[in-house]
Enzyme design. Structure first.
Site, PDB file in Angstrom:
ATOM      1  N   PRO A   1       6.499   2.778   4.697  1.00  0.00           N
ATOM      2  CA  PRO A   1       7.591   1.790   4.676  1.00  0.00           C
ATOM      3  C   PRO A   1       7.319   0.709   3.639  1.00  0.00           C
ATOM      4  O   PRO A   1       6.203   0.188   3.561  1.00  0.00           O
ATOM      5  CB  PRO A   1       7.562   1.210   6.099  1.00  0.00           C
ATOM      6  CG  PRO A   1       6.909   2.267   6.923  1.00  0.00           C
ATOM      7  CD  PRO A   1       5.902   2.913   6.023  1.00  0.00           C
ATOM      8  N   GLU A   2       8.314   0.416   2.815  1.00  0.00           N
ATOM      9  CA  GLU A   2       8.171  -0.645   1.823  1.00  0.00           C
ATOM     10  C   GLU A   2       8.860  -1.909   2.334  1.00  0.00           C
ATOM     11  O   GLU A   2       9.419  -1.927   3.421  1.00  0.00           O
ATOM     12  CB  GLU A   2       8.724  -0.174   0.483  1.00  0.00           C
ATOM     13  CG  GLU A   2       7.947   0.999  -0.084  1.00  0.00           C
ATOM     14  CD  GLU A   2       8.200   1.230  -1.558  1.00  0.00           C
ATOM     15  OE1 GLU A   2       8.661   0.299  -2.245  1.00  0.00           O
ATOM     16  OE2 GLU A   2       7.925   2.347  -2.035  1.00  0.00           O
TER      17      GLU A   2
ATOM     18  N   HIS B   1       2.351  10.395  19.891  1.00  0.00           N
ATOM     19  CA  HIS B   1       2.292   9.427  18.798  1.00  0.00           C
ATOM     20  C   HIS B   1       2.951   8.092  19.144  1.00  0.00           C
ATOM     21  O   HIS B   1       2.973   7.199  18.296  1.00  0.00           O
ATOM     22  CB  HIS B   1       2.927   9.970  17.507  1.00  0.00           C
ATOM     23  CG  HIS B   1       2.382  11.286  17.060  1.00  0.00           C
ATOM     24  ND1 HIS B   1       1.025  11.539  16.948  1.00  0.00           N
ATOM     25  CD2 HIS B   1       3.005  12.443  16.703  1.00  0.00           C
ATOM     26  CE1 HIS B   1       0.836  12.784  16.538  1.00  0.00           C
ATOM     27  NE2 HIS B   1       2.014  13.354  16.387  1.00  0.00           N
TER      28      HIS B   1
ATOM     29  N   ARG C   1       0.439   9.095  11.991  1.00  0.00           N
ATOM     30  CA  ARG C   1      -0.778   9.199  11.170  1.00  0.00           C
ATOM     31  C   ARG C   1      -1.819   8.140  11.525  1.00  0.00           C
ATOM     32  O   ARG C   1      -2.928   8.146  11.007  1.00  0.00           O
ATOM     33  CB  ARG C   1      -0.407   9.110   9.680  1.00  0.00           C
ATOM     34  CG  ARG C   1       0.548  10.225   9.250  1.00  0.00           C
ATOM     35  CD  ARG C   1       0.814  10.227   7.767  1.00  0.00           C
ATOM     36  NE  ARG C   1      -0.379  10.612   7.009  1.00  0.00           N
ATOM     37  CZ  ARG C   1      -0.392  10.734   5.682  1.00  0.00           C
ATOM     38  NH1 ARG C   1       0.691  10.484   4.973  1.00  0.00           N
ATOM     39  NH2 ARG C   1      -1.493  11.087   5.051  1.00  0.00           N
TER      40      ARG C   1
ATOM     41  N   ARG D   1      -3.967  -8.643 -19.507  1.00  0.00           N
ATOM     42  CA  ARG D   1      -4.037  -7.483 -18.609  1.00  0.00           C
ATOM     43  C   ARG D   1      -3.770  -6.209 -19.403  1.00  0.00           C
ATOM     44  O   ARG D   1      -2.746  -6.080 -20.063  1.00  0.00           O
ATOM     45  CB  ARG D   1      -3.002  -7.611 -17.487  1.00  0.00           C
ATOM     46  CG  ARG D   1      -3.244  -8.742 -16.500  1.00  0.00           C
ATOM     47  CD  ARG D   1      -4.325  -8.368 -15.499  1.00  0.00           C
ATOM     48  NE  ARG D   1      -4.359  -9.312 -14.403  1.00  0.00           N
ATOM     49  CZ  ARG D   1      -3.999  -9.032 -13.142  1.00  0.00           C
ATOM     50  NH1 ARG D   1      -3.568  -7.818 -12.843  1.00  0.00           N
ATOM     51  NH2 ARG D   1      -4.074  -9.944 -12.205  1.00  0.00           N
TER      52      ARG D   1
END
Length: 271
Positions: free
Chosen positions: A2-3, A91, A110, A152
């Protein structure tokens, strides 16, 4: 995983059932997440009222007067509200039951998610202390990115996904924002000028805001379905579209690997 938009949609979906409600019971069926759930969490949280639910990056913060429960959904975690008792499935590791009978159920196949209890300032917790600004905040600007990027050498996509630079810009939305800004993901971050960073900062805000708005259509899932807000696939311009025509120039979208992540871009539109 999930973002940020999916975590924000989760927050908005469960907040009405959590904020202002007292925790009456905590049932932990599986403690072995990314870090073991502390044994004291259930005892400490029971009897406390969630005064506020907020987000920091991809973390959810459940504030109470006694402290804060810090939660991360990991790679496969989700939350949903149960209005009626329902036997837990495989789960479904944690239930948090509130005074009105609503149950917040945490599912994580997971087991890469996490739950922590913080007595003091949660912003000082090691998981949060070094995070960069929120991408939708006033602090996140092109000028800020330009200053942080000097000298960078890493690719700009890697730079943009660094949580110490800015939180919550994951792989999907980094691809999309760079396409919208016309910047090739492989370009060294230190070689991008101020004007282009200003364009990128606006693109990040626009892409994330659009994703959050699209996620609003899934809010009902937190009480009737799996509680998993979907990525706004209908809005994706490059991610997952390798070999397809670019929506802007009709060239071909290509895919490369950066930091073990699939990176999608249009070689004609992005320089």
């Amino acid at each position: 995983m999930p973002e940020l938009p999916e975590v924000e949609t989760t927050l908005r979906g469960i907040a009405p059932y959590v904020e202002g409600h007292r925790v009456s019971q905590v049932m932990v069926r599986e403690r072995r997440l990314r870090w073991p759930i502390p044994f004291e969490l259930a005892v400490t949280l029971c009897g406390e009222t969630v005064t506020r639910l907020r987000r920091r990056g991809k973390y959810l913060l459940f504030d109470t007067r006694a402290g804060t429960m810090l939660m991360h959904l990991g790679m496969s975690g989700s939350l949903r509200i149960l209005r009626e008792p329902e036997p837990p499935k495989r789960h479904e590791h944690v239930d948090i039951v509130f005074d009105d009978g609503a149950c917040l159920r945490f599912t994580d196949p997971r087991r890469f998610g996490s739950m922590h209890w913080v007595d003091g300032d949660p912003q000082a917790h090691p998981l949060l202390a070094h995070l960069g600004p929120e991408p939708l905040s006033d602090e996140f600007t092109g000028t800020y990115l330009y200053r942080r990027s000097r000298n960078r050498r890493s690719p700009i996509k890697t730079f943009l996904m660094d949580s110490e630079v800015v939180v919550g810009v994951g792989n999907i939305y980094a691809n999309e924002a760079l396409f919208q800004a016309g910047i090739r993901p492989t370009r060294p971050a230190g070689k991008v000028g101020l004007v282009r960073y200003q364009r990128l900062a606006e693109a990040v805000k626009e892409v994330l805001a659009a994703a959050i708005q699209a996620g609003g259509t899934t809010l009902r899932d937190f009480t009737s379905g799996e509680g998993k807000p979907g990525y706004f696939k209908q809005e994706l311009a490059v991610y997952g579209r390798a070999g397809e025509a670019c929506l802007r120039c009709e060239g071909t979208v290509e895919v490369a690997r950066l930091g073990q992540r699939a990176t999608y871009y249009c070689p004609d539109c992005q320089r």
